[in-house]
Motif scaffolding. Structure first.
Motif, short mmCIF file in Angstrom:
data_model
loop_
_atom_site.label_atom_id
_atom_site.label_comp_id
_atom_site.label_asym_id
_atom_site.label_seq_id
_atom_site.Cartn_x
_atom_site.Cartn_y
_atom_site.Cartn_z
N GLN A 6 2.57 2.18 13.53
CA GLN A 6 1.70 3.36 14.24
C GLN A 6 0.56 3.69 13.81
O GLN A 6 0.54 3.74 12.61
N ARG A 7 -0.38 3.35 14.60
CA ARG A 7 -1.88 3.61 13.90
C ARG A 7 -1.81 5.17 13.68
O ARG A 7 -1.57 5.99 14.64
N CYS A 8 -2.50 5.59 12.65
CA CYS A 8 -2.68 7.02 12.53
C CYS A 8 -3.81 7.40 11.89
O CYS A 8 -4.61 6.70 11.34
N LYS A 9 -4.07 8.70 12.29
CA LYS A 9 -5.37 9.30 11.68
C LYS A 9 -4.99 10.01 10.41
O LYS A 9 -5.90 10.05 9.48
N VAL A 23 -1.25 9.75 3.51
CA VAL A 23 -2.44 8.87 3.95
C VAL A 23 -3.41 9.33 4.80
O VAL A 23 -3.00 10.35 5.67
N GLY A 24 -4.65 8.92 4.91
CA GLY A 24 -5.58 9.40 5.93
C GLY A 24 -5.42 8.33 7.05
O GLY A 24 -4.50 7.89 7.12
N GLN A 25 -6.29 7.77 7.42
CA GLN A 25 -6.62 6.90 8.63
C GLN A 25 -5.69 5.47 7.91
O GLN A 25 -6.06 5.08 6.90
N GLY A 26 -4.93 5.00 8.99
CA GLY A 26 -4.34 3.80 8.54
C GLY A 26 -3.17 3.57 9.40
O GLY A 26 -3.19 3.69 10.58
N LEU A 27 -1.93 3.23 8.80
CA LEU A 27 -0.66 2.85 9.56
C LEU A 27 0.32 3.67 8.91
O LEU A 27 0.47 3.94 7.68
N MET A 28 1.18 4.19 9.81
CA MET A 28 2.50 4.80 9.44
C MET A 28 3.81 3.58 10.01
O MET A 28 3.59 3.22 11.03
N LEU A 29 4.30 3.10 9.06
CA LEU A 29 5.48 2.05 9.27
C LEU A 29 6.90 2.91 8.85
O LEU A 29 7.16 3.50 8.02
N LEU A 30 7.71 2.64 9.77
CA LEU A 30 9.03 2.76 9.83
C LEU A 30 9.81 1.44 9.62
O LEU A 30 9.62 0.56 10.34
N GLY A 71 -8.06 1.09 5.37
CA GLY A 71 -7.11 2.23 5.64
C GLY A 71 -5.83 2.08 4.63
O GLY A 71 -5.87 1.14 3.85
N ALA A 72 -4.98 2.89 4.72
CA ALA A 72 -3.87 3.17 3.78
C ALA A 72 -2.59 2.85 4.74
O ALA A 72 -2.50 3.19 5.96
N ILE A 73 -1.48 2.87 4.12
CA ILE A 73 -0.11 2.81 4.72
C ILE A 73 0.87 3.55 4.14
O ILE A 73 0.92 3.51 2.93
N LEU A 74 1.57 4.26 5.01
CA LEU A 74 2.50 5.26 4.71
C LEU A 74 4.01 4.48 5.18
O LEU A 74 4.15 4.22 6.44
N SER A 75 4.75 4.04 4.21
CA SER A 75 5.86 3.13 4.67
C SER A 75 7.15 3.96 4.30
O SER A 75 7.35 4.59 3.12
N VAL A 76 7.81 4.26 5.43
CA VAL A 76 9.22 4.95 5.46
C VAL A 76 10.40 4.04 5.84
O VAL A 76 10.54 3.62 6.91
N SER A 77 11.57 4.09 4.80
CA SER A 77 12.72 3.41 5.20
C SER A 77 13.32 4.06 6.44
O SER A 77 13.48 5.38 6.46
N GLN A 78 13.97 3.06 7.17
CA GLN A 78 14.53 3.58 8.54
C GLN A 78 15.70 2.81 8.90
O GLN A 78 15.53 2.12 9.69
N GLY A 117 -3.73 -5.83 -1.57
CA GLY A 117 -4.98 -5.01 -1.76
C GLY A 117 -4.62 -3.79 -1.07
O GLY A 117 -5.70 -2.90 -1.13
N LEU A 118 -3.56 -3.28 -0.20
CA LEU A 118 -3.49 -2.19 0.37
C LEU A 118 -2.98 -1.06 -0.52
O LEU A 118 -1.94 -1.16 -1.33
N ARG A 119 -3.42 0.19 -0.26
CA ARG A 119 -2.75 1.38 -1.03
C ARG A 119 -1.54 1.67 0.23
O ARG A 119 -1.54 2.03 1.34
N VAL A 120 -0.20 1.87 -0.58
CA VAL A 120 0.90 2.14 0.27
C VAL A 120 1.64 3.28 -0.48
O VAL A 120 1.84 3.37 -1.74
N GLU A 121 1.91 4.10 0.20
CA GLU A 121 2.41 5.37 -0.14
C GLU A 121 4.02 5.34 0.60
O GLU A 121 4.07 4.65 1.42
N THR A 122 5.03 6.15 -0.12
CA THR A 122 6.38 5.94 0.37
C THR A 122 7.15 7.11 0.43
O THR A 122 6.39 8.24 -0.13
#
Length: 147
Positions: A6-9, A23-30, A71-78, A117-122
């Motif tokens: 999901q593209r996110c702000k 994260v700010g602008q980037g991707l939200m991943l499940l 952009g950065a990525i927020l990755s959440v296990s699902q 090279g991406l910033r990934v938060e979890t």
């Protein structure tokens, strides 16, 4: 492996009242893992997501990736991405990989994104998490390494 992209702000995940990733602008991943998934599946999806052109250029066309935009990525296990709801009213999660197996591939997947090279938060694997995000567009895609 299956990933809802999901593209996110902006996006953040909170566990027990503490923000574990934001994260700010980037991707939200499940991110879900099923039986038989391998590092090859994780690498394929990480590479696909890093280069997925779903951000607009100056002409309004989706020509830029999260890598291109910085952009950065927020990755959440699902694990619930592998729910089977064909019978009855209670989902069956037998298609989801065992937690120990899934956590290894989830961590490997996030490591592959970081290696690119991406910033990934979890969030915290296996924890009860509150996820908040602003879906931008909205743009939501479902990627599956098996099909």
């Amino acid at each position: 492996m299956r990933v809802v992209v999901q593209r996110c702000k902006a996006a953040k995940v909170t566990v027990d009242g503490t923000v574990t990733g934001a994260v700010g602008q980037g991707l939200m991943l499940l991110v879900g893992v099923t039986h038989g998934d391998t590092e090859k599946d994780a690498k394929y999806l990480a590479d696909k997501i890093a280069g997925l052109r779903i951000f607009e250029d100056d002409a309004g066309k989706m020509n830029h990736s999260v890598t291109d935009t910085g952009g950065a990525i927020l990755s959440v296990s699902q694990f619930t991405l592998y729910a089977d709801t064909r019978k009855g009213r209670r989902p069956n999660f037998m298609a989801a990989a065992a937690p120990a197996e899934a956590e290894l591939l989830y961590d490997y997947f996030n490591g592959q994104l970081r290696a690119g090279g991406l910033r990934v938060e979890t969030g915290i694997f296996g924890a009860m998490m509150d996820v908040e995000f602003t879906n931008w567009g909205p743009v939501t895609l479902i990627l599956d390494s098996q099909g």
